[in-house]
Design a protein around this motif. Structure first.
Motif, PDB file in Angstrom:
ATOM      1  N   ASP A  46       1.129  -1.301  -0.488  1.00 46.23           N
ATOM      2  CA  ASP A  46      -0.272   0.145   0.210  1.00 46.23           C
ATOM      3  C   ASP A  46       1.355   1.439   0.307  1.00 46.23           C
ATOM      4  O   ASP A  46       0.131   2.012  -0.920  1.00 46.23           O
ATOM      5  N   ALA A  47       1.852   1.182   0.459  1.00 43.81           N
ATOM      6  CA  ALA A  47       3.303   2.197   0.733  1.00 43.81           C
ATOM      7  C   ALA A  47       2.869   2.776  -0.880  1.00 43.81           C
ATOM      8  O   ALA A  47       3.523   4.030  -1.377  1.00 43.81           O
ATOM      9  N   ALA A  48       4.298   1.744  -1.110  1.00 47.70           N
ATOM     10  CA  ALA A  48       3.933   1.741  -3.123  1.00 47.70           C
ATOM     11  C   ALA A  48       3.413   2.220  -3.221  1.00 47.70           C
ATOM     12  O   ALA A  48       3.111   3.214  -4.402  1.00 47.70           O
ATOM     13  N   LEU A  49       1.785   1.855  -3.702  1.00 45.64           N
ATOM     14  CA  LEU A  49       1.281   2.365  -4.633  1.00 45.64           C
ATOM     15  C   LEU A  49       1.063   3.524  -4.182  1.00 45.64           C
ATOM     16  O   LEU A  49       0.198   4.422  -4.888  1.00 45.64           O
ATOM     17  N   PHE A  50       0.515   4.308  -2.660  1.00 40.19           N
ATOM     18  CA  PHE A  50       0.059   5.180  -2.740  1.00 40.19           C
ATOM     19  C   PHE A  50       1.108   5.972  -3.078  1.00 40.19           C
ATOM     20  O   PHE A  50       1.310   7.510  -3.194  1.00 40.19           O
ATOM     21  N   LYS A  51       2.270   6.457  -2.654  1.00 35.74           N
ATOM     22  CA  LYS A  51       3.358   7.160  -3.412  1.00 35.74           C
ATOM     23  C   LYS A  51       3.755   7.447  -4.914  1.00 35.74           C
ATOM     24  O   LYS A  51       3.869   7.937  -5.853  1.00 35.74           O
ATOM     25  N   ARG A  52       3.079   6.429  -5.414  1.00 30.05           N
ATOM     26  CA  ARG A  52       3.842   5.833  -7.099  1.00 30.05           C
ATOM     27  C   ARG A  52       2.515   7.117  -7.016  1.00 30.05           C
ATOM     28  O   ARG A  52       2.354   7.459  -7.867  1.00 30.05           O
ATOM     29  N   ALA A  53       1.197   7.036  -6.492  1.00 30.40           N
ATOM     30  CA  ALA A  53       0.189   7.597  -6.503  1.00 30.40           C
ATOM     31  C   ALA A  53       0.017   9.445  -6.227  1.00 30.40           C
ATOM     32  O   ALA A  53       0.006  10.311  -7.004  1.00 30.40           O
ATOM     33  N   GLN A  54       0.804   9.220  -5.452  1.00 32.86           N
ATOM     34  CA  GLN A  54       1.307  11.116  -5.275  1.00 32.86           C
ATOM     35  C   GLN A  54       2.430  11.092  -6.099  1.00 32.86           C
ATOM     36  O   GLN A  54       2.177  12.096  -6.671  1.00 32.86           O
ATOM     37  N   SER A  55       3.346  10.626  -6.576  1.00 35.56           N
ATOM     38  CA  SER A  55       4.597  10.929  -7.751  1.00 35.56           C
ATOM     39  C   SER A  55       3.389  11.593  -9.439  1.00 35.56           C
ATOM     40  O   SER A  55       3.528  12.278  -9.894  1.00 35.56           O
ATOM     41  N   GLN A  56       1.885  10.607  -9.161  1.00 34.28           N
ATOM     42  CA  GLN A  56       1.459  10.615 -10.232  1.00 34.28           C
ATOM     43  C   GLN A  56       0.966  12.166 -10.087  1.00 34.28           C
ATOM     44  O   GLN A  56       0.334  12.485 -11.688  1.00 34.28           O
ATOM     45  N   ARG A  57       0.192  12.171  -9.489  1.00 39.36           N
ATOM     46  CA  ARG A  57      -0.632  13.675  -9.374  1.00 39.36           C
ATOM     47  C   ARG A  57       0.447  14.684  -9.023  1.00 39.36           C
ATOM     48  O   ARG A  57       0.019  15.829  -9.748  1.00 39.36           O
ATOM     49  N   LEU A  58       1.329  14.366  -8.237  1.00 41.39           N
ATOM     50  CA  LEU A  58       2.269  15.305  -8.827  1.00 41.39           C
ATOM     51  C   LEU A  58       2.609  15.841 -10.316  1.00 41.39           C
ATOM     52  O   LEU A  58       3.463  17.284 -10.575  1.00 41.39           O
ATOM     53  N   LEU A  59       2.944  14.935 -10.994  1.00 47.58           N
ATOM     54  CA  LEU A  59       3.192  14.787 -12.503  1.00 47.58           C
ATOM     55  C   LEU A  59       1.822  15.467 -13.331  1.00 47.58           C
ATOM     56  O   LEU A  59       2.601  15.845 -14.649  1.00 47.58           O
ATOM     57  N   LYS A  60       0.442  15.757 -12.015  1.00 47.96           N
ATOM     58  CA  LYS A  60      -0.224  16.336 -12.643  1.00 47.96           C
ATOM     59  C   LYS A  60      -1.219  14.785 -13.679  1.00 47.96           C
ATOM     60  O   LYS A  60      -2.076  15.225 -14.497  1.00 47.96           O
ATOM     61  N   ASP A  61      -0.610  13.807 -13.456  1.00 47.95           N
ATOM     62  CA  ASP A  61      -1.374  12.675 -14.465  1.00 47.95           C
ATOM     63  C   ASP A  61      -3.055  12.082 -13.456  1.00 47.95           C
ATOM     64  O   ASP A  61      -2.345  11.201 -12.656  1.00 47.95           O
ATOM     65  N   TYR A  62      -3.373  12.357 -13.183  1.00 47.26           N
ATOM     66  CA  TYR A  62      -4.855  13.210 -12.646  1.00 47.26           C
ATOM     67  C   TYR A  62      -5.575  11.590 -11.912  1.00 47.26           C
ATOM     68  O   TYR A  62      -5.403  10.695 -11.327  1.00 47.26           O
ATOM     69  N   ALA A  63      -5.434  11.582 -13.570  1.00 50.51           N
ATOM     70  CA  ALA A  63      -6.275   9.890 -13.911  1.00 50.51           C
ATOM     71  C   ALA A  63      -5.375   8.443 -13.206  1.00 50.51           C
ATOM     72  O   ALA A  63      -5.939   7.905 -12.685  1.00 50.51           O
ATOM     73  N   SER A 122      -8.829  17.938 -11.303  1.00 54.88           N
ATOM     74  CA  SER A 122      -8.799  16.921 -13.557  1.00 54.88           C
ATOM     75  C   SER A 122     -10.207  18.204 -13.829  1.00 54.88           C
ATOM     76  O   SER A 122     -10.571  18.022 -14.709  1.00 54.88           O
ATOM     77  N   GLU A 123     -10.217  19.041 -12.227  1.00 54.45           N
ATOM     78  CA  GLU A 123     -11.550  19.954 -13.293  1.00 54.45           C
ATOM     79  C   GLU A 123     -13.044  18.917 -13.023  1.00 54.45           C
ATOM     80  O   GLU A 123     -13.993  19.336 -13.904  1.00 54.45           O
ATOM     81  N   ARG A 124     -13.229  17.792 -12.098  1.00 53.78           N
ATOM     82  CA  ARG A 124     -14.242  16.938 -12.006  1.00 53.78           C
ATOM     83  C   ARG A 124     -14.625  17.418 -10.868  1.00 53.78           C
ATOM     84  O   ARG A 124     -14.891  16.649 -10.041  1.00 53.78           O
ATOM     85  N   TYR A 125     -15.544  19.006 -10.924  1.00 52.81           N
ATOM     86  CA  TYR A 125     -15.437  19.308  -9.623  1.00 52.81           C
ATOM     87  C   TYR A 125     -16.968  18.306  -8.991  1.00 52.81           C
ATOM     88  O   TYR A 125     -17.035  18.556  -7.618  1.00 52.81           O
ATOM     89  N   ALA A 126     -17.692  18.562  -9.567  1.00 52.53           N
ATOM     90  CA  ALA A 126     -19.364  16.909  -9.191  1.00 52.53           C
ATOM     91  C   ALA A 126     -18.891  16.673  -8.610  1.00 52.53           C
ATOM     92  O   ALA A 126     -18.844  15.881  -7.569  1.00 52.53           O
ATOM     93  N   ASP A 127     -17.346  15.645  -9.265  1.00 56.38           N
ATOM     94  CA  ASP A 127     -16.813  14.568  -8.557  1.00 56.38           C
ATOM     95  C   ASP A 127     -16.131  14.174  -7.447  1.00 56.38           C
ATOM     96  O   ASP A 127     -15.752  13.772  -6.345  1.00 56.38           O
ATOM     97  N   ALA A 128     -15.611  15.423  -7.680  1.00 51.34           N
ATOM     98  CA  ALA A 128     -15.039  16.292  -6.047  1.00 51.34           C
ATOM     99  C   ALA A 128     -15.609  16.572  -4.818  1.00 51.34           C
ATOM    100  O   ALA A 128     -15.618  15.728  -3.712  1.00 51.34           O
ATOM    101  N   ALA A 129     -16.362  17.101  -5.551  1.00 51.01           N
ATOM    102  CA  ALA A 129     -17.575  17.561  -3.676  1.00 51.01           C
ATOM    103  C   ALA A 129     -18.203  16.094  -3.352  1.00 51.01           C
ATOM    104  O   ALA A 129     -17.844  16.209  -2.860  1.00 51.01           O
ATOM    105  N   GLY A 130     -18.484  15.606  -4.306  1.00 51.40           N
ATOM    106  CA  GLY A 130     -19.355  13.418  -3.808  1.00 51.40           C
ATOM    107  C   GLY A 130     -17.720  12.986  -3.142  1.00 51.40           C
ATOM    108  O   GLY A 130     -18.320  12.644  -1.924  1.00 51.40           O
TER     109      GLY A 130
END
Length: 184
Positions: free
Chosen positions: A2-19, A52-60
């Motif tokens: 889970d830690a490796a998956l989380f770090k990968r997600a954080q890295s992708q987010r920082l690279l703006k690969d939000y999907a 990623s500008e999915r504001y309604a999804d973000a709100a939920g």
């Protein structure tokens, strides 16, 4: 794992690969329901949806975070972010409700003052200038030394100007020049 998956997600987010980041946060949520990173996975998933500008999804997603983790140290950040998400989809009453929770309950004064300004901005955008001034005035009265003091002072002047109170606007703009001479 889970830690490796989380770090990968954080890295992708920082690279703006939000999907990709959202996929990894979802994987943590589904595969590791007892993980120490679960709270962060929910929160950063919502932040990634917003980015990623999915504001309604973000709100939920922020709502789900708030409901699932009401005692989290991030709960007021989630309310603040939910306020922004609802603002982006023009659900102003919900936006104000979340910003008010931050104002009333958060211990973070910077977050509180920012929430007050956002409520004022919503009323300003809706051309309810007197109502907007109420919130900007709270900032000036209760948090005059905050980083938003100059912004609140300027917005008060703008409200007065929009209301046709030219003399009041002049005084408020002069107050800005006097009280915040280094503001840009």
């Amino acid at each position: 794992m889970d830690a490796a998956l989380f770090k990968r997600a954080q890295s992708q987010r920082l690279l703006k690969d939000y999907a990709s980041a959202i996929e990894d946060y979802d994987a943590i949520i589904k595969k590791f329901p007892l993980s120490d990173l679960l709270v962060d996975a929910y929160y950063w998933k919502a932040k990634s949806l917003y980015s990623s500008e999915r504001y309604a999804d973000a709100a939920g997603s922020f709502e789900q975070f708030i409901e699932t983790f009401p005692g989290s140290s991030l709960v007021y950040d989630a309310h603040y972010d939910a306020g922004w998400s609802y603002f982006r989809v023009s659900e102003y009453d919900k936006s104000i409700a979340h910003f008010q929770i931050v104002w009333y309950q958060s211990r973070n004064n910077t977050l509180k003052v920012s929430a007050l300004c956002r409520i004022g901005d919503i009323w300003f955008d809706r051309e309810r200038y007197e109502r907007a001034r109420e919130y900007y005035d709270i900032v000036l009265k209760d948090y005059p030394e905050s980083i938003y003091g100059d912004y609140a002072q300027y917005q008060v002047a703008e409200c007065l100007f929009k209301e046709g109170n030219t003399e009041g606007a002049i005084l408020a703009f002069q107050g800005m020049l006097t009280n915040f001479p280094k503001s840009t």
